[in-house]
Design a protein around this motif. Structure first.
Motif, PDB file in Angstrom:
ATOM      1  N   TYR A  29       0.820  -1.221   0.000  1.00 44.39           N
ATOM      2  CA  TYR A  29       0.000   0.000   0.000  1.00 44.39           C
ATOM      3  C   TYR A  29       0.852   1.269   0.000  1.00 44.39           C
ATOM      4  O   TYR A  29       0.321   2.367  -0.199  1.00 44.39           O
ATOM      5  CB  TYR A  29      -0.916   0.026   1.216  1.00 44.39           C
ATOM      6  N   PHE A  30       2.145   1.139   0.237  1.00 46.58           N
ATOM      7  CA  PHE A  30       2.998   2.315   0.434  1.00 46.58           C
ATOM      8  C   PHE A  30       3.691   2.683  -0.872  1.00 46.58           C
ATOM      9  O   PHE A  30       4.257   1.826  -1.557  1.00 46.58           O
ATOM     10  CB  PHE A  30       4.010   2.045   1.551  1.00 46.58           C
ATOM     11  N   ALA A  31       3.661   3.969  -1.204  1.00 44.81           N
ATOM     12  CA  ALA A  31       4.084   4.457  -2.514  1.00 44.81           C
ATOM     13  C   ALA A  31       5.568   4.797  -2.555  1.00 44.81           C
ATOM     14  O   ALA A  31       6.253   4.843  -1.525  1.00 44.81           O
ATOM     15  CB  ALA A  31       3.260   5.677  -2.897  1.00 44.81           C
ATOM     16  N   ARG A  32       6.045   5.097  -3.757  1.00 47.33           N
ATOM     17  CA  ARG A  32       7.441   5.467  -3.970  1.00 47.33           C
ATOM     18  C   ARG A  32       7.625   6.951  -4.255  1.00 47.33           C
ATOM     19  O   ARG A  32       8.750   7.437  -4.317  1.00 47.33           O
ATOM     20  CB  ARG A  32       8.009   4.665  -5.149  1.00 47.33           C
ATOM     21  N   SER A  33       6.545   7.679  -4.482  1.00 47.02           N
ATOM     22  CA  SER A  33       6.635   9.114  -4.762  1.00 47.02           C
ATOM     23  C   SER A  33       5.329   9.777  -4.354  1.00 47.02           C
ATOM     24  O   SER A  33       4.308   9.099  -4.157  1.00 47.02           O
ATOM     25  CB  SER A  33       6.897   9.368  -6.253  1.00 47.02           C
ATOM     26  N   TYR A  34       5.357  11.105  -4.239  1.00 46.40           N
ATOM     27  CA  TYR A  34       4.126  11.834  -3.939  1.00 46.40           C
ATOM     28  C   TYR A  34       3.094  11.613  -5.034  1.00 46.40           C
ATOM     29  O   TYR A  34       1.915  11.356  -4.751  1.00 46.40           O
ATOM     30  CB  TYR A  34       4.400  13.333  -3.790  1.00 46.40           C
ATOM     31  N   ALA A  35       3.531  11.715  -6.296  1.00 40.28           N
ATOM     32  CA  ALA A  35       2.586  11.566  -7.405  1.00 40.28           C
ATOM     33  C   ALA A  35       1.915  10.194  -7.369  1.00 40.28           C
ATOM     34  O   ALA A  35       0.698  10.080  -7.583  1.00 40.28           O
ATOM     35  CB  ALA A  35       3.309  11.774  -8.738  1.00 40.28           C
ATOM     36  N   GLU A  36       2.691   9.151  -7.092  1.00 43.49           N
ATOM     37  CA  GLU A  36       2.103   7.816  -6.992  1.00 43.49           C
ATOM     38  C   GLU A  36       1.158   7.729  -5.803  1.00 43.49           C
ATOM     39  O   GLU A  36       0.065   7.160  -5.903  1.00 43.49           O
ATOM     40  CB  GLU A  36       3.200   6.760  -6.853  1.00 43.49           C
ATOM     41  N   ALA A  37       1.563   8.299  -4.665  1.00 42.00           N
ATOM     42  CA  ALA A  37       0.718   8.257  -3.473  1.00 42.00           C
ATOM     43  C   ALA A  37      -0.616   8.947  -3.723  1.00 42.00           C
ATOM     44  O   ALA A  37      -1.687   8.429  -3.354  1.00 42.00           O
ATOM     45  CB  ALA A  37       1.436   8.915  -2.300  1.00 42.00           C
TER      46      ALA A  37
END
Length: 361
Positions: free
Chosen positions: A7-15
């Motif tokens: 559930y945890f993203a790699r970037s703000y845009a992905e989040a």
């Protein structure tokens, strides 16, 4: 069963994209407040808001992510993951959930803890019509904490000076001096500003516009950077002896407080709990900061010092940026599967406690 680490993203845009997609898939109401700036790759920035449950609910759980921008990975993973996992499908009768995703989107996107104006949002809720708090310890150390150069010799020299202060006054005094909050040096660390920031005003507006009907509210604000690796400390920002602190003790186990020295956090000034109390003055509000440990405190502080130098004295997208950004990310978002699972488990436990307490209150 889905691995919570996914559930945890790699970037703000992905989040942001994952959060919005999860909200739409869940069929929940979604609002957005556009930020006036852009991210480092020209991406649009915004605070997104999801409402789950009856609009007239008198009992409300609010979760907030990215008060300290780069710490948003933690809260966003919980918020978006909860929607993806369908955690709120069967809320108790009369209870709703308000999710404030990325209240400081600029800091989140730029891998910074602060807002676009170098303000620590969690020190930006002071009374700006009154004399602002003093921090003599920070005043004595500002040039050491935030040197104009960031080379190995300067890092070693200034770190030795900071350790000298700790030896003379205690490590707790050093943490208080650095992180307690200051309102003099706009180019420094933990600067509270001279007036409300965009994120401050956005949070105030969102709370006032969405929560007028609620009478009992629990707020969980997600943070990282203090305490043992992966452990989620439940901090009540209200002082012992207050009604809010008493409820927190009653509703959640192992509550800590900066005021009585039981918390990994130093006592702070101008924190967002004051703004939340003002915006929700009509309701009975119980506030929890869920603070997840990452790396040792001195490494965390040094990562902030390097990031401050990069943005104040250098080029935040130049060649020197990569190792500094990698270090601040390591110190606020370790991004290992075991850490993410620990974050998830403690968050789900804490939110379930909050929902049960609201249902029974």
């Amino acid at each position: 069963m889905t691995d919570p680490a996914s559930y945890f993203a790699r970037s703000y845009a992905e989040a942001r994209s994952r959060f919005r997609d999860a909200a739409k898939s869940a069929g929940v109401a979604l609002d957005s407040v556009a930020h006036p700036r852009q991210g480092p790759e020209g991406e649009a920035l915004a605070t997104d808001v999801a409402w789950i449950g009856p609009r007239d609910a008198e009992r409300l759980l609010i979760s907030i992510s990215a008060t300290h921008g780069i710490e948003g990975y933690c809260g966003s993973g919980v918020q978006g993951g909860s929607l993806e996992a369908g955690r709120y499908r069967d809320l108790p009768p009369g209870v709703a959930v308000l999710i404030v995703h990325a209240i400081n989107p600029h800091g989140f996107a730029w891998s910074r803890r602060v807002t676009e104006d170098n303000v620590d949002l969690n020190r930006n809720f002071a009374d700006f019509d009154a004399p602002l708090p003093d921090n003599p310890g920070y005043e004595a150390l500002h040039d050491v904490i935030c040197p104009s150069a960031w080379d190995p010799e300067t890092i070693e020299r200034t770190f030795a000076e900071l350790m000298g202060y700790a030896e003379a006054h205690s490590m707790a005094a050093l943490q208080q001096a650095i992180s307690g909050g200051q309102y003099v040096h706009a180019d420094g660390l933990f600067y509270g500003g001279r007036g409300p920031t965009w994120s401050h005003g956005t949070l105030d507006t969102l709370l006032r516009s969405h929560c007028g009907q609620a009478r009992k509210i629990v707020v969980i604000d997600y943070h990282t950077g203090l305490g043992p690796f992966g452990y989620g400390e439940r901090i009540c920002p209200e002082a012992p002896g207050t009604a809010g602190h008493a409820r927190a003790l009653d509703w959640f186990d192992d509550i800590t407080s900066p005021s009585d020295g039981s918390s990994s956090s130093a006592p702070l000034v101008g924190t967002n709990n004051y703004g939340i109390q003002r915006a929700l003055a009509h309701a009975e509000v119980t506030q929890i900061v869920l603070e997840y440990g990452t790396q040792p405190l001195l490494e965390v502080i040094n990562s902030l010092r390097g990031d401050n130098w990069l943005h104040v004295h250098h080029d935040p997208i130049g060649p020197a940026a990569q190792p500094i950004k990698a270090e601040i990310r390591r110190c606020f978002y370790p991004d290992t599967p075991d850490w993410c699972r620990s974050v998830w488990d403690r968050a789900v436990e804490t939110e379930n406690m909050a929902l049960s307490a609201l249902a029974e209150s």
